[in-house]
Scaffold this motif. Sequence first.
Motif, PDB file in Angstrom:
ATOM      1  N   PRO A 184       0.717  -1.208   0.016  1.00 24.27           N
ATOM      2  CA  PRO A 184       0.025   0.082  -0.093  1.00 24.27           C
ATOM      3  C   PRO A 184       1.225   1.240   0.455  1.00 24.27           C
ATOM      4  O   PRO A 184       2.102   1.664   0.689  1.00 24.27           O
ATOM      5  CB  PRO A 184      -0.957   0.090   1.384  1.00 24.27           C
ATOM      6  CG  PRO A 184       0.000  -1.408   2.026  1.00 24.27           C
ATOM      7  CD  PRO A 184       0.171  -2.001   1.025  1.00 24.27           C
ATOM      8  N   GLY A 185       0.419   2.698  -0.718  1.00 24.33           N
ATOM      9  CA  GLY A 185       0.794   3.541  -0.455  1.00 24.33           C
ATOM     10  C   GLY A 185       1.700   4.252  -1.799  1.00 24.33           C
ATOM     11  O   GLY A 185       2.921   4.683  -1.266  1.00 24.33           O
ATOM     12  N   THR A 317      12.787  12.324  -5.972  1.00 19.98           N
ATOM     13  CA  THR A 317      11.808  12.839  -6.699  1.00 19.98           C
ATOM     14  C   THR A 317       9.924  13.764  -6.121  1.00 19.98           C
ATOM     15  O   THR A 317       9.818  14.661  -5.498  1.00 19.98           O
ATOM     16  CB  THR A 317      11.346  12.664  -8.174  1.00 19.98           C
ATOM     17  OG1 THR A 317      12.718  12.482  -9.029  1.00 19.98           O
ATOM     18  CG2 THR A 317      10.049  13.608  -8.918  1.00 19.98           C
ATOM     19  N   ILE A 318       9.898  12.822  -5.505  1.00 21.75           N
ATOM     20  CA  ILE A 318       8.272  12.165  -3.950  1.00 21.75           C
ATOM     21  C   ILE A 318       9.152  14.239  -3.354  1.00 21.75           C
ATOM     22  O   ILE A 318       8.226  14.475  -3.110  1.00 21.75           O
ATOM     23  CB  ILE A 318       8.117  11.004  -3.937  1.00 21.75           C
ATOM     24  CG1 ILE A 318       7.674  10.204  -5.468  1.00 21.75           C
ATOM     25  CG2 ILE A 318       7.408  11.526  -3.120  1.00 21.75           C
ATOM     26  CD1 ILE A 318       7.479   8.848  -4.560  1.00 21.75           C
ATOM     27  N   PHE A 319      10.540  13.647  -2.525  1.00 19.77           N
ATOM     28  CA  PHE A 319      10.878  14.608  -1.877  1.00 19.77           C
ATOM     29  C   PHE A 319      10.587  15.901  -2.431  1.00 19.77           C
ATOM     30  O   PHE A 319      10.082  16.657  -1.323  1.00 19.77           O
ATOM     31  CB  PHE A 319      11.906  14.225  -1.025  1.00 19.77           C
ATOM     32  CG  PHE A 319      12.285  13.443   0.629  1.00 19.77           C
ATOM     33  CD1 PHE A 319      10.912  14.001   1.389  1.00 19.77           C
ATOM     34  CD2 PHE A 319      12.439  12.068   0.093  1.00 19.77           C
ATOM     35  CE1 PHE A 319      11.544  13.098   2.599  1.00 19.77           C
ATOM     36  CE2 PHE A 319      12.342  11.277   1.531  1.00 19.77           C
ATOM     37  CZ  PHE A 319      11.857  11.476   2.317  1.00 19.77           C
ATOM     38  N   SER A 344       7.553   3.943   1.222  1.00 19.31           N
ATOM     39  CA  SER A 344       6.257   4.247  -0.011  1.00 19.31           C
ATOM     40  C   SER A 344       6.066   5.864  -0.170  1.00 19.31           C
ATOM     41  O   SER A 344       7.158   6.330   1.033  1.00 19.31           O
ATOM     42  CB  SER A 344       4.918   3.675   0.641  1.00 19.31           C
ATOM     43  OG  SER A 344       4.320   4.575   1.560  1.00 19.31           O
ATOM     44  N   GLY A 345       6.095   5.987  -1.129  1.00 20.31           N
ATOM     45  CA  GLY A 345       5.512   7.518  -1.456  1.00 20.31           C
ATOM     46  C   GLY A 345       4.664   7.872   0.134  1.00 20.31           C
ATOM     47  O   GLY A 345       5.171   9.083   0.270  1.00 20.31           O
ATOM     48  N   ALA A 346       3.506   6.853   0.444  1.00 22.69           N
ATOM     49  CA  ALA A 346       2.858   7.537   1.378  1.00 22.69           C
ATOM     50  C   ALA A 346       3.904   8.105   2.273  1.00 22.69           C
ATOM     51  O   ALA A 346       3.276   8.961   3.662  1.00 22.69           O
ATOM     52  CB  ALA A 346       1.640   6.762   2.020  1.00 22.69           C
ATOM     53  N   PRO A 386       9.376   2.592   7.499  1.00 24.65           N
ATOM     54  CA  PRO A 386       8.622   2.192   6.572  1.00 24.65           C
ATOM     55  C   PRO A 386       7.596   1.034   6.199  1.00 24.65           C
ATOM     56  O   PRO A 386       7.811  -0.028   6.859  1.00 24.65           O
ATOM     57  CB  PRO A 386       9.871   0.847   5.401  1.00 24.65           C
ATOM     58  CG  PRO A 386      10.971   1.308   6.076  1.00 24.65           C
ATOM     59  CD  PRO A 386      11.107   1.938   7.502  1.00 24.65           C
ATOM     60  N   SER A 387       6.619   1.377   5.788  1.00 21.22           N
ATOM     61  CA  SER A 387       5.104   0.755   5.940  1.00 21.22           C
ATOM     62  C   SER A 387       5.544  -1.009   5.043  1.00 21.22           C
ATOM     63  O   SER A 387       4.364  -1.255   5.720  1.00 21.22           O
ATOM     64  CB  SER A 387       3.808   2.106   5.781  1.00 21.22           C
ATOM     65  OG  SER A 387       4.071   2.131   4.458  1.00 21.22           O
ATOM     66  N   THR A 388       6.429  -0.305   4.402  1.00 18.10           N
ATOM     67  CA  THR A 388       5.716  -1.927   3.310  1.00 18.10           C
ATOM     68  C   THR A 388       6.457  -3.480   3.866  1.00 18.10           C
ATOM     69  O   THR A 388       6.741  -3.970   3.193  1.00 18.10           O
ATOM     70  CB  THR A 388       7.058  -1.124   1.681  1.00 18.10           C
ATOM     71  OG1 THR A 388       8.113  -1.595   2.694  1.00 18.10           O
ATOM     72  CG2 THR A 388       5.965   0.101   1.663  1.00 18.10           C
TER      73      THR A 388
END
Length: 421
Positions: A184-185, A317-319, A344-346, A386-388
Amino acid sequence: MSVDASVIAALETAIAVEPGNPALRVHLASLLVMAGDPGRALEHAQAALSAEPDHAEALATARDASRALGDHDKAERYARLLGGFADTAAAFDADRWVETDAGIGPVDEDETQGPLVIPEGFTELDPEGLPAPDRPRVTLDDVGGLEQVKARLDAAFLAPLRNPELRAYYGKSLRGGLLLYGPPGCGKTFLARAVAGELGASFFALGLNDVLDMWLGESERRLHDAFASARRAAPCVLFLDELDALGQKRSQMRHSAGRNVVNQLLAELDGAQADNEGVFVLAATNHPWDVDTALRRPGRLDRTVLVLPPDLPARETIFRKALAGRPIRGVDTVKLARRTDGCSGADIVHIVESASELALQESVRTGAMHPITQGQLDQAASETAPSTRAWFGIAHNYAVYANEGGQFDDLLAYIRTHKLL
């Protein structure tokens, strides 16, 4: 369903004696639908409606017969009419129509034969429960990293649309289905929206609340109506979120209601009663091992793409995008990307939000405006696990013991490469 032929014959005899009796005709029509003769059923239902245009059972039977005949436009008109009445002709369904100062007008007697005529005094509304189409402005260029996923999406959907001559040469259809799965995320929904934006197409996001209903048969109707809306808006992307809940393995279901939803979804993906040309079906799930195997058969969601946590360039890039428009000072996004492996991105967006809260608290405490600093981002990153990781722990067991046909080989390779065991 087996229907006693003697009962049908008896009803036909009774109708020959009393042809103007709508109750007899509706009874016969409903039996003919169950007996697999929708053509004759529709004739009797229409005859009943000629006598009583607001006969709810006749409208419902005409709707079912039209669907069985494959005439979904006519079925939709009957469904709308049925929604406009309750138990009597004077009844009013506020979910389907809006009453105006003109009052409630009569339904045209030729309604069942021609195009839908909106009764005088009503304004048509969108059918309840159907997703509203959207025109996303994001494209694949807005997606950080995931180059392999982008290449797969381009080959499956985008390249055939951009090159009609090559599409015709290779006989490539403008239809298809692709399943996005992963922790997820990590941007599965964002990817689907980006594909629609890349196509310049309408985007329908179909969730559980758009489909599931407590009334028997209503969930299947909503699912069919959503696909019908997507076909009318083609080319478009129809996104099925949380597919493991909508298309759960039928062997795990005790009740027939859930199985019927899966069966309806299979029928819509096959396009047996309507053409899905120009409808690109993207589905997403965090639990692909719970998805009914029939949904992944060739011709349905036959292509699968693993959407993994963002790599180093993608995290950087996400940051940068998450920090855009915020006051910052001395921030090194490359350093942040290096220390957030597995996030994750989330998770990354959450780190930025947490750092923003720290900066805000400092501003409140000092009475002066303070930008977000590297130290605050480092603190937020250290407090965010990290949630993954938990997902990979569960996914590994399924990938090892339920890897039929090598469907999880890419997942196992990633787990081994990143030593996530």
